[in-house]
Design a protein around this motif. Structure first.
Motif, PDB file in Angstrom:
ATOM      1  N   ASP A 272     -13.852 -81.971  72.936  1.00 14.87           N
ATOM      2  CA  ASP A 272     -13.800 -80.764  73.677  1.00 14.87           C
ATOM      3  C   ASP A 272     -14.754 -79.674  73.197  1.00 14.87           C
TER       4      ASP A 272
ATOM      5  N   VAL B  80      -7.522 -91.727  77.805  1.00 15.96           N
ATOM      6  CA  VAL B  80      -6.140 -90.958  78.019  1.00 15.96           C
ATOM      7  C   VAL B  80      -6.814 -89.379  78.250  1.00 15.96           C
ATOM      8  N   TYR B  81      -7.486 -88.880  77.314  1.00 17.13           N
ATOM      9  CA  TYR B  81      -8.192 -87.785  77.326  1.00 17.13           C
ATOM     10  C   TYR B  81      -8.906 -87.446  78.662  1.00 17.13           C
ATOM     11  N   ASN B  82      -9.880 -88.512  79.010  1.00 16.19           N
ATOM     12  CA  ASN B  82     -10.571 -88.329  80.155  1.00 16.19           C
ATOM     13  C   ASN B  82      -9.857 -88.222  81.483  1.00 16.19           C
ATOM     14  N   THR B  83      -9.003 -89.250  81.470  1.00 17.67           N
ATOM     15  CA  THR B  83      -8.192 -89.432  82.743  1.00 17.67           C
ATOM     16  C   THR B  83      -7.277 -88.191  82.941  1.00 17.67           C
ATOM     17  N   LEU B  84      -6.514 -87.812  81.872  1.00 18.63           N
ATOM     18  CA  LEU B  84      -5.804 -86.572  81.928  1.00 18.63           C
ATOM     19  C   LEU B  84      -6.436 -85.312  82.320  1.00 18.63           C
ATOM     20  N   ASN B  85      -7.721 -85.245  82.217  1.00 13.53           N
ATOM     21  CA  ASN B  85      -8.697 -84.175  82.346  1.00 13.53           C
ATOM     22  C   ASN B  85      -9.189 -84.383  83.666  1.00 13.53           C
ATOM     23  N   GLY B  86      -9.123 -85.568  84.413  1.00 14.95           N
ATOM     24  CA  GLY B  86      -9.549 -85.838  85.632  1.00 14.95           C
ATOM     25  C   GLY B  86     -11.063 -86.239  85.799  1.00 14.95           C
TER      26      GLY B  86
ATOM     27  N   PRO C 170     -12.169 -89.796  84.707  1.00 13.36           N
ATOM     28  CA  PRO C 170     -12.075 -90.997  83.948  1.00 13.36           C
ATOM     29  C   PRO C 170     -13.276 -91.883  83.892  1.00 13.36           C
TER      30      PRO C 170
END
Length: 271
Positions: free
Chosen positions: A239, A259-265, A267
Motif C-alpha cells: 500500500d 487477493v489484495y490485487n484482485t480485490l483492488n482490481g 490481478p
C-alpha cells in the motif's frame, strides 16, 4: 533482471546455522536447495541466499566459510528459471556469486566495503543498498537518531549518488530502509509510516519485516508464530509503494497479495 509489475516476493534462504527465523534448518547445501525448490513452487519471484547471519548479536563469518555455504547453492539454483539474489557485504563473495549466476547483490552495508562498488560497477547485476546503523553484533545497543526518516533517506540517497558516479545506473539500484538494523521499535514504526519518502527516490524499495522482533512486540508472539503479522505488514508495505517483499513465508504472502490485487482490481498472474 526486470522486476514484475506487481509486488515481487523474495523468498529467504539462510544457509547459516544461526538464523533467527529458521534455526539453521537449511544450513547444508542440500537442505537449502530443497527449501529453494519449495519456495519456487509456492510462488517466489526472487530467491535471496545468505551465508552470514545479520541478526542482532551475530558474529562475522570468514570469507572461505561464506563462499563454502553460498556458492554451491547459487550454482545449483542458477539452473532454475528464477532470479537469484545473494545477501553479502564481501566483495569476494559478490564476485563469485555473480560468476555463479546471481543477478542481484543484497548488501546490508550498501557497498561501503573497499572493492564492493567496483565489483558491481564491472558487472550488469542489480544491487540493493540497505541502511544499517552500526554492525550486526552491536547495532541494537541503544541506536540513536535525531530524525530517523531524514537520516536514513539521506544515507540512501548518498549511497545511490556514489553508486551512480561509480557507473552503476539507477535502473540497477534497489533500496532498503533496513527495518530492525540499528533501530528501536519506535524507529521502525516511524520509518514504516513514512515509507513514501523512500519511494520518492524513484528506485524500487525492498521491505524486509518478515518475522521480525517489532512484529513480536506488537503481537506478543515468538518468532515461530509471526506469519499472520508478517503477511499483514507485507500488504501494508505494498500500500505504501514497496516493490519487493523479502519474506520467509512465501505461500502465505503470495496468496494474500493475489487477493489484495484482485480485490483492488489489479490481478496479477500466478507463477
Amino acid at each position: 533482471m526486470k522486476l514484475i509489475d506487481g509486488p515481487n516476493i523474495m523468498g529467504i534462504i539462510n544457509v547459516t546455522p544461526d538464523s533467527f527465523s529458521d534455526h539453521g534448518l537449511y544450513a547444508t547445501t542440500e537442505k537449502a536447495i530443497e527449501h529453494a525448490d519449495r519456495l519456487i513452487e509456492e510462488g517466489a519471484d526472487i530467491l535471496d541466499i545468505g551465508g552470514e547471519s545479520t541478526r542482532p548479536g551475530s558474529m562475522a563469518v570468514d570469507l572461505e566459510e561464506e563462499l563454502r555455504r553460498v556458492i554451491p547453492v547459487v550454482e545449483a539454483l542458477s539452473k532454475r528459471n528464477i532470479p537469484l539474489s545473494v545477501d553479502t557485504s564481501k566483495p569476494e563473495v559478490m564476485r563469485a556469486a555473480i560468476r555463479a549466476g546471481a543477478s542481484i547483490i543484497n548488501d546490508v552495508n550498501a557497498l561501503q566495503k573497499p572493492g564492493a562498488l567496483e565489483v558491481i560497477a564491472e558487472s550488469n547485476v542489480q544491487v540493493c543498498l540497505m541502511h544499517m546503523q552500526g554492525e550486526p553484533r552491536s547495532m541494537q545497543n541503544n541506536p540513536q537518531y535525531a530524525d530517523i526518516v531524514n537520516e536514513v533517506r539521506s544515507f540512501l540517497q548518498h549511497r545511490m549518488d556514489i553508486a551512480c558516479r561509480a557507473g552503476i545506473g539507477l535502473d540497477r539500484i534497489i533500496i532498503d530502509p533496513g527495518f530492525g538494523f540499528g533501530k528501536t521499535f519506535q524507529h521502525n514504526i516511524e520509518l514504516f509510516q513514512h515509507l513514501d519518502q523512500f519511494t520518492k527516490l524513484n528506485v524500487p524499495v525492498l521491505v524486509g519485516l518478515s518475522r521480525k522482533s517489532m512484529l513480536g512486540t506488537i503481537t506478543g508472539n515468538d518468532v515461530d508464530n509471526r506469519v499472520h503479522a508478517s503477511v499483514a505488514a507485507a500488504l501494508l508495505a505494498i500500500d505504501k509503494g514497496a516493490k519487493i517483499l523479502r519474506v520467509h513465508d512465501v505461500k502465505a504472502t503470495k496468496d494474500a497479495v493475489l487477493v489484495y490485487n484482485t480485490l483492488n482490481g489489479n490481478p496479477i498472474p500466478r507463477n
